[in-house]
Design an enzyme around this catalytic site. Structure first.
Site, PDB file in Angstrom:
ATOM      1  N   HIS A 246       4.258  -1.685   1.798  1.00 59.90           N
ATOM      2  CA  HIS A 246       3.448  -2.213   2.895  1.00 59.90           C
ATOM      3  C   HIS A 246       2.587  -1.101   3.496  1.00 59.90           C
ATOM      4  O   HIS A 246       3.013  -0.387   4.403  1.00 59.90           O
ATOM      5  CB  HIS A 246       4.336  -2.820   3.987  1.00 59.90           C
TER       6      HIS A 246
ATOM      7  N   HIS B 201      -1.771  -0.019   4.532  1.00 58.75           N
ATOM      8  CA  HIS B 201      -3.165  -0.427   4.713  1.00 58.75           C
ATOM      9  C   HIS B 201      -4.037   0.795   4.416  1.00 58.75           C
ATOM     10  O   HIS B 201      -4.016   1.759   5.176  1.00 58.75           O
ATOM     11  CB  HIS B 201      -3.405  -0.922   6.139  1.00 58.75           C
TER      12      HIS B 201
ATOM     13  N   ARG C  87      -7.420   0.524   3.987  1.00 54.93           N
ATOM     14  CA  ARG C  87      -8.707   0.269   4.646  1.00 54.93           C
ATOM     15  C   ARG C  87      -9.919   0.335   3.707  1.00 54.93           C
ATOM     16  O   ARG C  87     -11.052   0.409   4.166  1.00 54.93           O
ATOM     17  CB  ARG C  87      -8.933   1.271   5.789  1.00 54.93           C
TER      18      ARG C  87
ATOM     19  N   ASN D  66      -6.225  -6.831   4.101  1.00 57.46           N
ATOM     20  CA  ASN D  66      -7.155  -7.019   5.228  1.00 57.46           C
ATOM     21  C   ASN D  66      -8.187  -5.903   5.283  1.00 57.46           C
ATOM     22  O   ASN D  66      -8.337  -5.178   6.263  1.00 57.46           O
ATOM     23  CB  ASN D  66      -6.407  -7.164   6.558  1.00 57.46           C
TER      24      ASN D  66
ATOM     25  N   ASP E 121      -1.508 -10.619   5.359  1.00 60.98           N
ATOM     26  CA  ASP E 121      -0.915  -9.707   6.343  1.00 60.98           C
ATOM     27  C   ASP E 121      -1.943  -9.295   7.384  1.00 60.98           C
ATOM     28  O   ASP E 121      -3.094  -9.008   7.086  1.00 60.98           O
ATOM     29  CB  ASP E 121      -0.345  -8.467   5.673  1.00 60.98           C
TER      30      ASP E 121
ATOM     31  N   HIS F  46       3.470 -12.119   7.138  1.00 54.02           N
ATOM     32  CA  HIS F  46       3.380 -11.501   8.471  1.00 54.02           C
ATOM     33  C   HIS F  46       3.838 -12.558   9.472  1.00 54.02           C
ATOM     34  O   HIS F  46       3.112 -13.503   9.770  1.00 54.02           O
ATOM     35  CB  HIS F  46       1.933 -11.079   8.730  1.00 54.02           C
TER      36      HIS F  46
ATOM     37  N   HIS G  80       7.956  -6.448   7.907  1.00 54.94           N
ATOM     38  CA  HIS G  80       8.261  -5.674   9.125  1.00 54.94           C
ATOM     39  C   HIS G  80       9.143  -6.396  10.144  1.00 54.94           C
ATOM     40  O   HIS G  80       8.717  -6.746  11.248  1.00 54.94           O
ATOM     41  CB  HIS G  80       6.987  -5.182   9.800  1.00 54.94           C
TER      42      HIS G  80
ATOM     43  N   ASP H 271       4.262   0.221   6.968  1.00 57.06           N
ATOM     44  CA  ASP H 271       3.149  -0.520   7.568  1.00 57.06           C
ATOM     45  C   ASP H 271       2.078   0.474   8.024  1.00 57.06           C
ATOM     46  O   ASP H 271       1.503   0.343   9.113  1.00 57.06           O
ATOM     47  CB  ASP H 271       3.620  -1.407   8.718  1.00 57.06           C
TER      48      ASP H 271
ATOM     49  N   HIS I 131      -5.983   4.036  12.328  1.00 59.47           N
ATOM     50  CA  HIS I 131      -7.097   3.708  13.217  1.00 59.47           C
ATOM     51  C   HIS I 131      -7.695   5.008  13.748  1.00 59.47           C
ATOM     52  O   HIS I 131      -6.971   5.985  13.980  1.00 59.47           O
ATOM     53  CB  HIS I 131      -6.634   2.846  14.391  1.00 59.47           C
TER      54      HIS I 131
END
Length: 422
Positions: free
Chosen positions: A59, A61, A63, A93, A150, A177, A230, A303, A307
């Site tokens: 899991h 991300h 980006r 995503n 997710d 999710h 999660h 997860d 950012h």
């Protein structure tokens, strides 16, 4: 010949815990014995260190495509290697969302020479919009092994049931999710004493518990597999435990922050401690540890959700998510191994073997003839997490300033040293 000899190492996988020398040649473990005296291109003194199979994080991300100012596939893979991770499931995503074979192939190709196996997760619904199912056969033919929306749940229950049915026909795992958006309704942290103290809107735990129960019921109705992402609440873990006792095909994951930290940290008014689902209560922390120990929770993930600092600057408006690839093993060793809750064999099961088993991938072992996907760990090394030293483009870690015990010192992927800090 590419060769590495590791001397006097403690080798630990799901079954074994032995002292040995290990010879790696041409990408595979060629010998295991005491006092190997053969020459090698690289000789490593493993005295006091532990050799484990490399980790798999199901899991993350990355980006990429579209949001690469936060992270991209290359920096994400560097962060993974530093944390001892040589395989990941990359959530869909992105921008645009990963709902088509072209994006699947783009991610796979860009990650090809990194030393990390990146498995792109396809969307359940077109564009993660909840409006129409993706072409699962096309996604699978492009290399997809898992689907998820997710970041948000599939709101329509019948659409989710059809997704489970069709994914089962195509041999794809569905990862959910579990948050009901109507219950969350703009909440930014756990609904409880701390949210009331701060005067901010909370996310009620029923949001997670309800969708967890819904997904299990839907999966059972079509005899399909479901993977719950999660897990953070006592209620959700209890629901999953009961479902497993009934033989329902459910697996699940949690992240280190859910068995280490509580929502009291939000009193700092720092958005780096905000994620979905949110940090919960001490009772939830204890329940998650219990679920790990009794086998209810199958694996530990991160997860990893980067950012940019400017996005995290406003406590109430910041996006949710934290980075975790470089701290997950250390956090798990600190909170679960050094406290006597679980063994090193169990750490390997949770962070290496079970994720791959769930996905139908080969599980690395420390045995002659096996591919050398390995990490060298100092389980007793104390270090302080400094965000500026992370390999990720982003710095939003919940463990900033914390002292952890245990650190990955070397990552070997297919017999090649891809990271080291010996």
């Amino acid at each position: 010949m590419n060769s590495i000899l590791i001397k006097n190492i403690r080798a630990v996988d799901t079954e074994k815990d032995i002292e040995t020398d290990i010879l790696i040649e041409d990408g595979k473990i060629s010998r295991m014995a005491e006092n190997i005296d053969e020459s090698a291109e690289r000789i490593i003194d493993g005295t006091g260190l532990v050799l484990m199979p490399s980790l798999f994080d199901m899991h993350v991300h990355f980006r990429d495509p579209g949001l690469t100012y936060k992270e991209d596939i290359l920096t994400g893979c560097k962060s993974a290697l530093a944390g001892g991770v040589t395989g990941v499931l990359a959530m869909p995503n992105t921008k645009p969302p990963c709902d088509n074979p072209e994006t699947i192939r783009y991610i796979t190709e860009k990650s090809r020479n990194t030393g990390v196996e990146v498995y792109p997760v396809g969307c359940i619904t077109n564009g993660m919009s909840g409006d129409g199912l993706c072409d699962y056969e096309a996604l699978k033919n492009a290399g997809c092994i898992c689907i998820s929306d997710d970041g948000r749940p599939v709101e329509n229950a019948e659409m989710m049931r059809q997704a489970l049915k069709k994914s089962n026909e195509n041999g794809l795992l569905v990862a959910s999710h579990c948050e009901d958006l109507s219950i969350i309704n703009g909440g930014i942290m756990n609904n409880g004493e701390t949210s009331r103290k701060l005067g901010v809107k909370g996310m009620d735990r029923s949001s997670e518990d309800y969708i967890t129960a819904r997904e299990i019921i839907l999966a059972s109705s079509v005899n399909a597999r479901i993977h719950i992402c999660h897990v953070s609440t006592e209620g959700s873990s209890a629901i999953i435990r009961f479902a497993k006792s009934r033989g329902i095909k459910v697996t699940c994951e949690t992240a280190p922050h859910y068995f280490m930290l509580t929502d009291k940290l939000l009193e700092k008014h720092d958005a780096d401690y905000r994620m979905n689902p949110p940090l919960r209560t001490p009772e939830d922390v204890r329940a998650i540890i219990k679920a790990i120990k009794d086998g209810t929770i199958d694996c530990i993930i991160t997860d990893h959700a980067p950012h940019a600092p400017e996005e995290k600057a406003d406590f109430e408006k910041a996006p949710n998510g934290v980075v975790g690839l470089e701290t997950s093993l250390s956090a798990t060793l600190t909170a679960l191994y050094h406290t006597g809750e679980i063994s090193l064999n169990k750490v390997v099961e949770l962070m290496c073997a079970n994720p791959r088993r769930i996905l139908g991938l080969e599980v690395p072992e420390i045995s002659v003839g096996k591919t050398a996907d390995l990490i060298v760990v100092d389980v007793n090394k104390k270090w302080t997490v400094r965000p500026e030293e992370l390999h990720s483009k982003s710095r939003n870690t919940v463990f900033k300033g914390m002292e952890l015990t245990g650190k990955n010192l070397m990552t070997i992927s297919q017999g090649v040293i891809r990271y080291e800090s010996l």
